[in-house]
Motif scaffolding. Sequence first.
Motif, PDB file in Angstrom:
ATOM      1  N   ALA A  16      -4.056  58.123 -56.387  1.00  0.00           N
ATOM      2  CA  ALA A  16      -4.145  58.477 -54.966  1.00  0.00           C
ATOM      3  C   ALA A  16      -5.036  57.486 -54.228  1.00  0.00           C
ATOM      4  O   ALA A  16      -6.019  56.999 -54.777  1.00  0.00           O
ATOM      5  CB  ALA A  16      -4.704  59.887 -54.817  1.00  0.00           C
ATOM      6  N   PRO A  17      -4.727  57.199 -52.965  1.00  0.00           N
ATOM      7  CA  PRO A  17      -5.632  56.376 -52.165  1.00  0.00           C
ATOM      8  C   PRO A  17      -6.935  57.130 -51.918  1.00  0.00           C
ATOM      9  O   PRO A  17      -7.024  58.324 -52.189  1.00  0.00           O
ATOM     10  CB  PRO A  17      -4.893  56.165 -50.844  1.00  0.00           C
ATOM     11  N   VAL A  18      -7.912  56.457 -51.388  1.00  0.00           N
ATOM     12  CA  VAL A  18      -9.175  57.104 -51.046  1.00  0.00           C
ATOM     13  C   VAL A  18      -9.029  57.688 -49.644  1.00  0.00           C
ATOM     14  O   VAL A  18      -8.781  56.960 -48.688  1.00  0.00           O
ATOM     15  CB  VAL A  18     -10.343  56.100 -51.092  1.00  0.00           C
ATOM     16  N   TYR A  19      -9.161  58.996 -49.551  1.00  0.00           N
ATOM     17  CA  TYR A  19      -9.055  59.694 -48.279  1.00  0.00           C
ATOM     18  C   TYR A  19     -10.437  60.128 -47.794  1.00  0.00           C
ATOM     19  O   TYR A  19     -11.337  60.379 -48.592  1.00  0.00           O
ATOM     20  CB  TYR A  19      -8.184  60.945 -48.430  1.00  0.00           C
ATOM     21  N   ALA A  20     -10.580  60.237 -46.471  1.00  0.00           N
ATOM     22  CA  ALA A  20     -11.766  60.870 -45.902  1.00  0.00           C
ATOM     23  C   ALA A  20     -11.614  62.358 -46.177  1.00  0.00           C
ATOM     24  O   ALA A  20     -10.502  62.861 -46.203  1.00  0.00           O
ATOM     25  CB  ALA A  20     -11.834  60.598 -44.406  1.00  0.00           C
ATOM     26  N   PRO A  21     -12.657  63.070 -46.440  1.00  0.00           N
ATOM     27  CA  PRO A  21     -14.071  62.753 -46.403  1.00  0.00           C
ATOM     28  C   PRO A  21     -14.642  62.319 -47.750  1.00  0.00           C
ATOM     29  O   PRO A  21     -15.841  62.443 -47.981  1.00  0.00           O
ATOM     30  CB  PRO A  21     -14.695  64.059 -45.934  1.00  0.00           C
ATOM     31  N   GLY A  22     -13.822  61.759 -48.637  1.00  0.00           N
ATOM     32  CA  GLY A  22     -14.294  61.324 -49.944  1.00  0.00           C
ATOM     33  C   GLY A  22     -15.159  60.071 -49.914  1.00  0.00           C
ATOM     34  O   GLY A  22     -15.778  59.721 -50.906  1.00  0.00           O
ATOM     35  N   VAL A  23     -15.199  59.397 -48.762  1.00  0.00           N
ATOM     36  CA  VAL A  23     -16.015  58.190 -48.622  1.00  0.00           C
ATOM     37  C   VAL A  23     -17.439  58.592 -48.240  1.00  0.00           C
ATOM     38  O   VAL A  23     -17.653  59.273 -47.240  1.00  0.00           O
ATOM     39  CB  VAL A  23     -15.425  57.243 -47.558  1.00  0.00           C
ATOM     40  N   LEU A  24     -18.389  58.185 -49.061  1.00  0.00           N
ATOM     41  CA  LEU A  24     -19.790  58.508 -48.806  1.00  0.00           C
ATOM     42  C   LEU A  24     -20.511  57.401 -48.057  1.00  0.00           C
ATOM     43  O   LEU A  24     -21.391  57.668 -47.244  1.00  0.00           O
ATOM     44  CB  LEU A  24     -20.507  58.792 -50.124  1.00  0.00           C
ATOM     45  N   ASP A  25     -20.143  56.122 -48.331  1.00  0.00           N
ATOM     46  CA  ASP A  25     -20.836  54.996 -47.706  1.00  0.00           C
ATOM     47  C   ASP A  25     -19.964  53.746 -47.795  1.00  0.00           C
ATOM     48  O   ASP A  25     -19.236  53.567 -48.771  1.00  0.00           O
ATOM     49  CB  ASP A  25     -22.166  54.747 -48.411  1.00  0.00           C
ATOM     50  N   VAL A  26     -20.046  52.901 -46.765  1.00  0.00           N
ATOM     51  CA  VAL A  26     -19.351  51.611 -46.740  1.00  0.00           C
ATOM     52  C   VAL A  26     -20.358  50.553 -46.323  1.00  0.00           C
ATOM     53  O   VAL A  26     -21.085  50.732 -45.346  1.00  0.00           O
ATOM     54  CB  VAL A  26     -18.168  51.615 -45.743  1.00  0.00           C
ATOM     55  N   ASP A  27     -20.406  49.457 -47.080  1.00  0.00           N
ATOM     56  CA  ASP A  27     -21.292  48.357 -46.702  1.00  0.00           C
ATOM     57  C   ASP A  27     -20.899  47.821 -45.331  1.00  0.00           C
ATOM     58  O   ASP A  27     -19.716  47.776 -44.986  1.00  0.00           O
ATOM     59  CB  ASP A  27     -21.215  47.214 -47.724  1.00  0.00           C
ATOM     60  N   GLU A  28     -21.894  47.385 -44.585  1.00  0.00           N
ATOM     61  CA  GLU A  28     -21.647  46.812 -43.265  1.00  0.00           C
ATOM     62  C   GLU A  28     -21.016  45.429 -43.383  1.00  0.00           C
ATOM     63  O   GLU A  28     -21.162  44.749 -44.387  1.00  0.00           O
ATOM     64  CB  GLU A  28     -22.954  46.716 -42.492  1.00  0.00           C
ATOM     65  N   GLY A  29     -20.324  45.019 -42.340  1.00  0.00           N
ATOM     66  CA  GLY A  29     -19.762  43.678 -42.288  1.00  0.00           C
ATOM     67  C   GLY A  29     -18.446  43.517 -43.025  1.00  0.00           C
ATOM     68  O   GLY A  29     -18.035  42.405 -43.324  1.00  0.00           O
ATOM     69  N   ASP A  55     -10.741  54.699 -40.863  1.00  0.00           N
ATOM     70  CA  ASP A  55     -12.115  54.923 -40.425  1.00  0.00           C
ATOM     71  C   ASP A  55     -12.883  55.707 -41.483  1.00  0.00           C
ATOM     72  O   ASP A  55     -12.537  56.854 -41.766  1.00  0.00           O
ATOM     73  CB  ASP A  55     -12.103  55.688 -39.100  1.00  0.00           C
ATOM     74  N   PRO A  56     -13.935  55.118 -42.075  1.00  0.00           N
ATOM     75  CA  PRO A  56     -14.712  55.815 -43.097  1.00  0.00           C
ATOM     76  C   PRO A  56     -15.417  57.068 -42.579  1.00  0.00           C
ATOM     77  O   PRO A  56     -15.765  57.945 -43.360  1.00  0.00           O
ATOM     78  CB  PRO A  56     -15.752  54.788 -43.530  1.00  0.00           C
ATOM     79  N   ASP A  57     -15.598  57.177 -41.271  1.00  0.00           N
ATOM     80  CA  ASP A  57     -16.269  58.337 -40.692  1.00  0.00           C
ATOM     81  C   ASP A  57     -15.302  59.427 -40.232  1.00  0.00           C
ATOM     82  O   ASP A  57     -15.729  60.450 -39.699  1.00  0.00           O
ATOM     83  CB  ASP A  57     -17.138  57.894 -39.509  1.00  0.00           C
ATOM     84  N   ALA A  58     -14.026  59.223 -40.470  1.00  0.00           N
ATOM     85  CA  ALA A  58     -13.023  60.200 -40.049  1.00  0.00           C
ATOM     86  C   ALA A  58     -13.128  61.476 -40.887  1.00  0.00           C
ATOM     87  O   ALA A  58     -13.671  61.478 -41.989  1.00  0.00           O
ATOM     88  CB  ALA A  58     -11.626  59.608 -40.180  1.00  0.00           C
ATOM     89  N   GLU A  59     -12.575  62.550 -40.359  1.00  0.00           N
ATOM     90  CA  GLU A  59     -12.563  63.815 -41.091  1.00  0.00           C
ATOM     91  C   GLU A  59     -11.393  63.892 -42.065  1.00  0.00           C
ATOM     92  O   GLU A  59     -11.431  64.661 -43.022  1.00  0.00           O
ATOM     93  CB  GLU A  59     -12.504  64.974 -40.111  1.00  0.00           C
ATOM     94  N   ARG A  60     -10.349  63.092 -41.806  1.00  0.00           N
ATOM     95  CA  ARG A  60      -9.196  63.088 -42.707  1.00  0.00           C
ATOM     96  C   ARG A  60      -8.452  61.774 -42.560  1.00  0.00           C
ATOM     97  O   ARG A  60      -8.713  61.002 -41.645  1.00  0.00           O
ATOM     98  CB  ARG A  60      -8.275  64.267 -42.441  1.00  0.00           C
ATOM     99  N   GLY A  61      -7.534  61.538 -43.471  1.00  0.00           N
ATOM    100  CA  GLY A  61      -6.728  60.328 -43.429  1.00  0.00           C
ATOM    101  C   GLY A  61      -7.128  59.327 -44.500  1.00  0.00           C
ATOM    102  O   GLY A  61      -8.185  59.417 -45.107  1.00  0.00           O
ATOM    103  N   GLU A  62      -6.239  58.377 -44.730  1.00  0.00           N
ATOM    104  CA  GLU A  62      -6.466  57.329 -45.728  1.00  0.00           C
ATOM    105  C   GLU A  62      -7.520  56.346 -45.220  1.00  0.00           C
ATOM    106  O   GLU A  62      -7.471  55.901 -44.081  1.00  0.00           O
ATOM    107  CB  GLU A  62      -5.151  56.586 -45.988  1.00  0.00           C
TER     108      GLU A  62
END
Length: 71
Positions: A16-29, A55-62
Amino acid sequence: RVTIAENAAEEVAEGAPVYAPGVLDVDEGVDRETDLLACYTPDGAVVCLGRLVGDPDAERGEVVRLERVLI
């Protein structure tokens, strides 16, 4: 570098792809056009390589489309 939740890592292991809200942090830049990202669990285990597509800050989506699963 992207840090993902343990439960997201389990889903990635199944392809499965990585979906929000499973993303905890993304490096800047991060350049969405060219950067290949490594996804890690909070304890530092590498899970996959992929590209940031949402968008890593989204509530849902890839958020990260997989290129290669490493676990």
